[in-house]
Design a protein around this motif. Sequence first.
Motif, PDB file in Angstrom:
ATOM      1  N   UNK A 199      -4.072   8.935   6.655  1.00  0.00           N
ATOM      2  CA  UNK A 199      -3.157   9.014   5.571  1.00  0.00           C
ATOM      3  C   UNK A 199      -2.314   7.639   5.317  1.00  0.00           C
ATOM      4  N   UNK A 200      -2.434   6.731   6.458  1.00  0.00           N
ATOM      5  CA  UNK A 200      -1.825   5.597   6.392  1.00  0.00           C
ATOM      6  C   UNK A 200      -2.971   4.610   5.584  1.00  0.00           C
ATOM      7  N   UNK A 201      -4.412   4.760   5.794  1.00  0.00           N
ATOM      8  CA  UNK A 201      -5.216   4.176   5.070  1.00  0.00           C
ATOM      9  C   UNK A 201      -5.140   4.479   3.577  1.00  0.00           C
ATOM     10  N   UNK A 202      -4.870   5.764   3.145  1.00  0.00           N
ATOM     11  CA  UNK A 202      -4.751   5.994   1.818  1.00  0.00           C
ATOM     12  C   UNK A 202      -3.280   5.173   1.418  1.00  0.00           C
ATOM     13  N   UNK A 203      -2.501   5.070   2.045  1.00  0.00           N
ATOM     14  CA  UNK A 203      -1.256   4.548   1.351  1.00  0.00           C
ATOM     15  C   UNK A 203      -1.522   3.163   1.184  1.00  0.00           C
ATOM     16  N   UNK A 204      -2.137   2.504   2.169  1.00  0.00           N
ATOM     17  CA  UNK A 204      -2.602   1.089   1.923  1.00  0.00           C
ATOM     18  C   UNK A 204      -3.448   0.705   0.919  1.00  0.00           C
ATOM     19  N   UNK A 205      -4.636   1.661   0.648  1.00  0.00           N
ATOM     20  CA  UNK A 205      -5.558   1.562  -0.249  1.00  0.00           C
ATOM     21  C   UNK A 205      -4.899   1.809  -1.885  1.00  0.00           C
ATOM     22  N   UNK A 206      -3.916   2.788  -1.632  1.00  0.00           N
ATOM     23  CA  UNK A 206      -3.535   3.265  -2.959  1.00  0.00           C
ATOM     24  C   UNK A 206      -2.463   2.268  -3.565  1.00  0.00           C
ATOM     25  N   UNK A 207      -1.963   1.454  -2.545  1.00  0.00           N
ATOM     26  CA  UNK A 207      -0.908   0.426  -2.951  1.00  0.00           C
ATOM     27  C   UNK A 207      -1.736  -0.620  -3.449  1.00  0.00           C
ATOM     28  N   UNK A 208      -2.752  -1.012  -2.888  1.00  0.00           N
ATOM     29  CA  UNK A 208      -3.470  -1.988  -3.286  1.00  0.00           C
ATOM     30  C   UNK A 208      -4.056  -1.992  -4.859  1.00  0.00           C
ATOM     31  N   UNK A 209      -4.484  -0.662  -4.855  1.00  0.00           N
ATOM     32  CA  UNK A 209      -5.271   0.004  -6.401  1.00  0.00           C
ATOM     33  C   UNK A 209      -3.782   0.102  -7.419  1.00  0.00           C
ATOM     34  N   UNK A 210      -2.677  -0.231  -6.924  1.00  0.00           N
ATOM     35  CA  UNK A 210      -1.614   0.090  -8.003  1.00  0.00           C
ATOM     36  C   UNK A 210      -1.440   1.420  -8.559  1.00  0.00           C
ATOM     37  N   UNK A 211      -1.846   2.681  -7.442  1.00  0.00           N
ATOM     38  CA  UNK A 211      -1.764   4.113  -7.893  1.00  0.00           C
ATOM     39  C   UNK A 211      -0.497   4.477  -7.366  1.00  0.00           C
ATOM     40  N   UNK A 212       0.288   5.194  -8.080  1.00  0.00           N
ATOM     41  CA  UNK A 212       1.472   5.737  -7.603  1.00  0.00           C
ATOM     42  C   UNK A 212       1.143   7.051  -6.968  1.00  0.00           C
ATOM     43  N   UNK A 213       1.683   7.396  -5.810  1.00  0.00           N
ATOM     44  CA  UNK A 213       1.457   8.535  -4.975  1.00  0.00           C
ATOM     45  C   UNK A 213       2.533   9.048  -4.363  1.00  0.00           C
ATOM     46  N   UNK A 214       3.538   9.570  -5.214  1.00  0.00           N
ATOM     47  CA  UNK A 214       4.863  10.170  -4.205  1.00  0.00           C
ATOM     48  C   UNK A 214       4.569  11.342  -3.417  1.00  0.00           C
ATOM     49  N   UNK A 215       3.834  12.239  -3.926  1.00  0.00           N
ATOM     50  CA  UNK A 215       3.582  13.393  -3.111  1.00  0.00           C
ATOM     51  C   UNK A 215       2.831  12.878  -1.746  1.00  0.00           C
ATOM     52  N   UNK A 216       2.060  12.137  -1.897  1.00  0.00           N
ATOM     53  CA  UNK A 216       1.179  11.374  -0.603  1.00  0.00           C
ATOM     54  C   UNK A 216       2.174  10.765   0.241  1.00  0.00           C
ATOM     55  N   UNK A 217       3.118  10.308  -0.239  1.00  0.00           N
ATOM     56  CA  UNK A 217       4.026   9.601   0.910  1.00  0.00           C
ATOM     57  C   UNK A 217       4.663  10.522   1.687  1.00  0.00           C
ATOM     58  N   UNK A 218       5.281  11.632   0.855  1.00  0.00           N
ATOM     59  CA  UNK A 218       5.900  12.608   1.577  1.00  0.00           C
ATOM     60  C   UNK A 218       5.073  13.575   2.659  1.00  0.00           C
ATOM     61  N   UNK A 219       3.850  13.742   2.199  1.00  0.00           N
ATOM     62  CA  UNK A 219       2.793  14.543   3.145  1.00  0.00           C
ATOM     63  C   UNK A 219       2.616  13.537   4.191  1.00  0.00           C
ATOM     64  N   UNK A 220       2.310  12.276   4.035  1.00  0.00           N
ATOM     65  CA  UNK A 220       2.033  11.385   5.374  1.00  0.00           C
ATOM     66  C   UNK A 220       3.252  11.642   6.151  1.00  0.00           C
ATOM     67  N   UNK A 221       4.375  11.455   5.820  1.00  0.00           N
ATOM     68  CA  UNK A 221       5.584  11.505   6.548  1.00  0.00           C
ATOM     69  C   UNK A 221       5.572  12.708   7.501  1.00  0.00           C
TER      70      UNK A 221
END
Length: 289
Positions: free
Chosen positions: A241-263
């Motif tokens: 989930x941390x790798x997804x956050x980093x990768x999405x950030x670099x790709x410019x993809x907004x993932x608000x639900x992913x952030x909640x799920x990760x937490x």
Amino acid sequence: MKSVAFIGTGLMGRPMALNILKKSFPLVVYNRTAAKTAALAEAGAKVARTPLEAAASSDVVITMVSNIEAVESLLAGRDGILGALTPGKIYIDMSTITPEASRKFAGLVEAAGAAMLDAPMSGSTNVAEKGELTIMVGGDPRVLDEVREVLQAMGKFIFHVGDHGSALALKLVINHFVAGMTELLAEGVDLSQKLGIDASVFANVLNTSVVRSPMYDIKMPKMISGDYTAQFPLRLLVKDLNYITQTARKAGAAMPVQALVRDLYSAANDKGYGELDFSVVYEILGKKQ
Ligand code: NA7
């Protein structure tokens, strides 16, 4: 027949390596904690003392380890695989890491004259035992053709995705679903229990409805029974989930639900549930009552 070195005989690596052995490929294994190679040695695999020794005697070298740091140390650290990756050899990393790190490792491997594929998989330990993993592959498709039979020993479906790192990019997207859908399941089970709905009726209706998922068949009984024996340990999903956050950030993809799920999963990990199956996220909800 190609000879294979399998490095990283943990929860997933061990059944995968056993399946390579079952298909009669000559196999040498290495694991940092040597005791975890015992079952493979008993089944007929040779055991190497270092990653370099394993790689030196094999045509194909596979790593299946926890994270970027583990891959880096096995590849480029002391007695690392890189020292044996001469032209003609093929290195396959099946660990879940970031596409960015994998592309960096592919650069090192190709500079040494060998070829590399990233080949993460979908499926947990029970699927690995049956040799029915779905394997995604990034890199040169001609290299994939050379090792297809080795991958088929472990997987039922092999998909070529694209260039280096592309399979890992897809794997991270799939794990985004794995985490998110299981959190939704946990909330659904919790709500249905609190509303007095019978668990087996809920399961039957869920699994004949439009939102059915084979994953729910596996994860719901774990939540109901409280048996969280790990098929996929929570600590590794949190890493993904941390790798997804980093990768999405670099790709410019907004993932608000992913952030909640990760937490939410991170909170369960912080509570000491890291070695249990990630479906233990359900317990976080239970304790809120
Ligand atoms: P496990 O059962 O946690 O196994 C992890 C493996 O990685 C195990 O062989 C570890 O060796 C090895 N490891 C971890 N860190 C290192 C370092 N620094 N150096 C060498 N070896 C290391 O995980 P799974 O088999 O379930 O999963 C493997 C991958 O598939 C992972 O990327 C998942 O996200 C998907 P140890 O036994 O601890 O000495």
